[in-house]
Write a protein that holds these residues in place. Structure first.
Motif, short mmCIF file in Angstrom:
data_model
loop_
_atom_site.label_atom_id
_atom_site.label_comp_id
_atom_site.label_asym_id
_atom_site.label_seq_id
_atom_site.Cartn_x
_atom_site.Cartn_y
_atom_site.Cartn_z
N LEU A 246 23.31 -16.35 35.41
CA LEU A 246 22.37 -15.55 34.52
C LEU A 246 23.01 -15.44 33.10
N LYS A 247 24.43 -15.62 32.85
CA LYS A 247 24.75 -15.72 31.70
C LYS A 247 24.63 -16.66 31.06
N GLU A 248 24.98 -18.13 31.43
CA GLU A 248 24.85 -19.25 30.94
C GLU A 248 23.60 -20.04 30.72
N VAL A 249 22.80 -19.76 31.60
CA VAL A 249 21.44 -20.33 31.84
C VAL A 249 20.36 -19.62 31.14
N TYR A 250 20.19 -18.10 31.47
CA TYR A 250 19.26 -17.27 30.98
C TYR A 250 19.77 -16.32 29.65
N GLY A 251 20.92 -16.39 29.40
CA GLY A 251 21.30 -15.55 28.19
C GLY A 251 21.33 -14.26 28.53
N VAL A 252 21.63 -13.79 29.86
CA VAL A 252 21.48 -12.49 30.04
C VAL A 252 22.87 -11.83 29.46
N GLU A 253 22.71 -10.50 28.95
CA GLU A 253 23.95 -9.73 28.41
C GLU A 253 24.42 -8.65 29.15
N HIS A 254 23.49 -8.22 30.28
CA HIS A 254 24.22 -6.92 30.75
C HIS A 254 23.27 -7.30 32.35
N ILE A 255 24.13 -6.59 33.29
CA ILE A 255 23.54 -6.49 34.47
C ILE A 255 23.15 -5.08 35.46
N TRP A 256 22.21 -4.94 36.00
CA TRP A 256 21.91 -3.94 36.87
C TRP A 256 22.07 -4.35 38.25
N PHE A 257 23.05 -3.84 38.88
CA PHE A 257 23.17 -3.91 40.44
C PHE A 257 22.11 -3.08 41.19
N GLY A 258 21.27 -3.75 41.95
CA GLY A 258 20.10 -2.76 42.45
C GLY A 258 20.46 -2.34 44.13
N ASP A 259 21.92 -2.71 44.14
CA ASP A 259 22.26 -2.22 45.62
C ASP A 259 22.14 -0.76 45.87
N MET A 279 35.91 -17.24 37.19
CA MET A 279 34.95 -18.11 36.61
C MET A 279 34.62 -17.85 35.12
N LYS A 280 35.23 -16.74 34.57
CA LYS A 280 35.28 -16.27 33.29
C LYS A 280 33.79 -16.09 32.91
N CYS A 281 33.11 -15.35 33.80
CA CYS A 281 31.69 -14.99 33.20
C CYS A 281 31.55 -13.45 33.47
N ALA A 282 32.46 -12.62 32.87
CA ALA A 282 32.19 -11.06 33.06
C ALA A 282 31.16 -10.64 32.24
N LEU A 283 30.11 -9.78 32.53
CA LEU A 283 29.10 -9.15 31.58
C LEU A 283 29.42 -7.56 32.03
N PRO A 284 28.96 -7.05 31.15
CA PRO A 284 28.91 -5.38 31.57
C PRO A 284 27.83 -5.19 32.49
N PHE A 285 28.24 -4.16 33.45
CA PHE A 285 27.10 -4.10 34.53
C PHE A 285 27.23 -2.57 34.82
N LYS A 286 26.04 -2.03 35.35
CA LYS A 286 26.06 -0.75 36.08
C LYS A 286 25.64 -0.82 37.55
N ILE A 287 26.07 0.03 38.09
CA ILE A 287 25.94 0.29 39.88
C ILE A 287 25.56 1.62 40.12
N GLN A 288 25.04 1.73 41.49
CA GLN A 288 24.75 3.00 42.29
C GLN A 288 25.95 3.10 43.21
N SER A 289 26.51 4.12 43.41
CA SER A 289 27.59 4.27 44.51
C SER A 289 27.64 5.69 44.96
N ARG A 290 28.83 6.03 45.53
CA ARG A 290 29.13 7.58 46.00
C ARG A 290 30.28 7.82 45.48
N ALA A 291 30.45 9.08 45.11
CA ALA A 291 31.66 9.87 44.65
C ALA A 291 32.91 9.60 45.75
N ASP A 292 32.58 9.69 46.79
CA ASP A 292 34.05 9.37 47.59
C ASP A 292 34.30 7.90 47.89
#
Length: 500
Positions: A246-259, A279-292
């Motif tokens: 996504l970073k190298e082919v599509y030029g994506v700059e941020h990720i949303w994990f839909g889990d 892989m040196k492929c870090a992108l900023p991302f956000k997630i959904q999770s639980r506090a515990d």
């Protein structure tokens, strides 16, 4: 030309709230279905309704591909699809009608199709796919294309020759091989409109990805018509490789994990961070999770992998309400998680829910106080929404009238006998949002709204908006209310010069 034309029924311009947010994401579930069909040697095309004209665009796609089969396959990773919005249902029926007019067999899959199967079958849909449907989809399409029998295929709902509803007798499928599917076929849709929408509205291109499917927790208000409580996770290496693409082919700059729930497997988080670093492929991302799930080691691993923002299903600051929801969460877990995320400079965001049966003014105050004391970076507020298949729905279904679903994601109509009428909850949402926005001096909208006046409006409505139908609840579900009209102190938001 393609034997199968895939589409879905979520069209962003039909949802005013999401238009204001302007954060469109491609239909991952639909694209995974396309990958499954390709792996089964079935030619497939995709018409994406997210930003495309669902009338002219779909008609053009039908003429271009002349598909033998049209599949309306909802994105099971999109919470909007899971909400069973009536505007989506109307569009799905419209797409089915156009497909039948073009001579195609019509197949449909999604949360609303599972709940309202017969209504779809009587509106030009030939087959409903139940459960985790990728394998069923491939098997059914192969049978239709080769004119083979389909009655023994598991996970089907259809009308028989006599017009009676027929459901496959075998168990609803759970696709154990989902995590081994090829990556979603993004090349079958045009990502350029998504890139333009994102960069225009937010200055960067964000897209979505999933590492897992399903959720093992048993919150009694959460509908799970597709995966139930089953949980399946992809390998950390495959997820990291997809991010690199996504970073190298599509030029994506941020990720949303839909889990539904990220970081359930703590060791997986560490492995994922290792793969991202290798892989040196870090992108900023956000997630959904639980506090515990937010332990010090897991939070550090998330940050190491690139995580910048975590949305937690907080729901309420009242332990009584959390317990009634079967949330399996303690208020102290929320406080601890907020502190851990602050220590790692990660944005902590709360999903909140108001109106659950038995929630009182005192419980609402506890939620407000939790927000004020922990100061999350952002909040999302919804009202309790009884979706079929949930314990919550079973409790209140006799109170629900003719309106059984929200029209769009900003509908937020309380469809059962909550403690207050709808105007009160809308005012509460507006006031709490405005207060949280006001903490961020960079938020221009927040700086233009006076939270104090909004809270005063909440206080006024609390007196007059109590629901006279509360007697409809069993007595043990309602905590006795105090005659004293307590109100949350405003000292935290009133400037010192205005305090008396």
């Amino acid at each position: 030309m393609a034997d199968v034309l895939l589409t879905h029924s979520y069209h962003l311009p039909y949802d005013p709230k999401q238009v204001r947010k302007m954060q469109p994401y491609p239909p991952l579930g639909t694209l995974y279905a396309a990958s499954a069909l390709r792996a089964g040697n079935i030619s497939v095309a995709v018409f994406d309704t997210m930003l495309g004209d669902p009338d002219l665009g779909f008609s053009t796609a039908l003429l271009q591909h002349r598909p033998k089969i049209v599949v309306i396959y909802e994105d099971d990773f999109n919470f909007l699809s899971k909400m069973c919005l009536t505007r989506m249902r109307e569009l799905a029926w419209q797409l089915a009608r156009l497909a039948k007019e073009a001579g195609s067999v019509v197949i449909a899959h999604g949360s609303d199709m599972t709940d309202q199967g017969e209504s779809y079958l009587r509106n030009e849909v030939d087959f409903i796919l139940l459960g985790e449907a990728e394998e069923t989809l491939v098997t059914l399409c192969s049978a239709v294309l080769s004119a083979r029998p389909y009655s023994d295929i598991p996970g089907l709902l259809y009308l028989d020759a006599a017009g009676k509803l027929h459901k496959s007798s075998r168990e609803v499928p759970k696709n154990a091989s989902w995590s081994a599917l090829p990556r979603p076929a993004r090349e079958l849709i045009d990502l350029a409109p998504y890139r333009q929408a994102w960069t225009t509205a937010h200055g960067r291109f964000s897209t979505n990805i999933v590492a897992s499917r399903g959720c093992p927790y048993r919150c009694n208000w959460c509908a799970k018509p597709i995966s139930g409580n089953k949980f399946q996770i992809r390998s950390a290496k495959s997820v990291a490789a997809e991010i690199r693409e996504l970073k190298e082919v599509y030029g994506v700059e941020h990720i949303w994990f839909g889990d539904d729930v990220f970081a359930l497997n703590h060791q997986w988080v560490q492995d994922f961070a290792d793969e991202i670093e290798a892989m040196k492929c870090a992108l900023p991302f956000k997630i959904q999770s639980r506090a515990d799930l937010m332990t010090p080691k897991t939070v550090a691993g998330l940050k190491r992998a690139g995580c910048t923002e975590i949305w937690m299903g907080v729901e309420s600051g009242s332990q009584k309400v959390l317990d009634a929801m079967d949330k399996g969460l303690r208020v102290t877990d929320i406080i601890t998680a907020r502190s851990l995320l602050a220590n790692e400079a990660l944005r902590a965001c709360f999903f909140l829910q108001f109106g659950y049966p038995g929630e009182t003014w005192e419980d609402i105050q506890q939620t407000i106080e939790l927000v004020r004391s922990t100061r999350p970076d952002d909040i999302g507020i919804s009202f309790s929404y009884p979706l079929p298949g949930t314990g919550f729905f079973e409790r209140v279904q006799e109170q629900i009238g003719t309106k059984r679903n929200w029209t769009d994601s900003d509908d937020l109509c309380v469809m059962f006998f909550a403690a207050y009428k709808n105007d009160f909850y809308v005012a509460l949402r507006n006031a709490l949002h405005a207060e949280v926005d006001s903490w961020n001096s960079a938020n221009k909208l927040g700086s233009q709204i006076d939270p104090v006046s909004l809270w005063q409006h909440v206080f006024e409505l609390e007196i007059v908006s109590r629901n006279s139908k509360l007697a409809a609840f069993p007595a043990d579900e309602i905590t006795s209310r105090s005659d004293k009209r307590k109100f949350v102190p405003l000292q935290n938001i009133i400037p010192a010069e205005r305090q008396v």
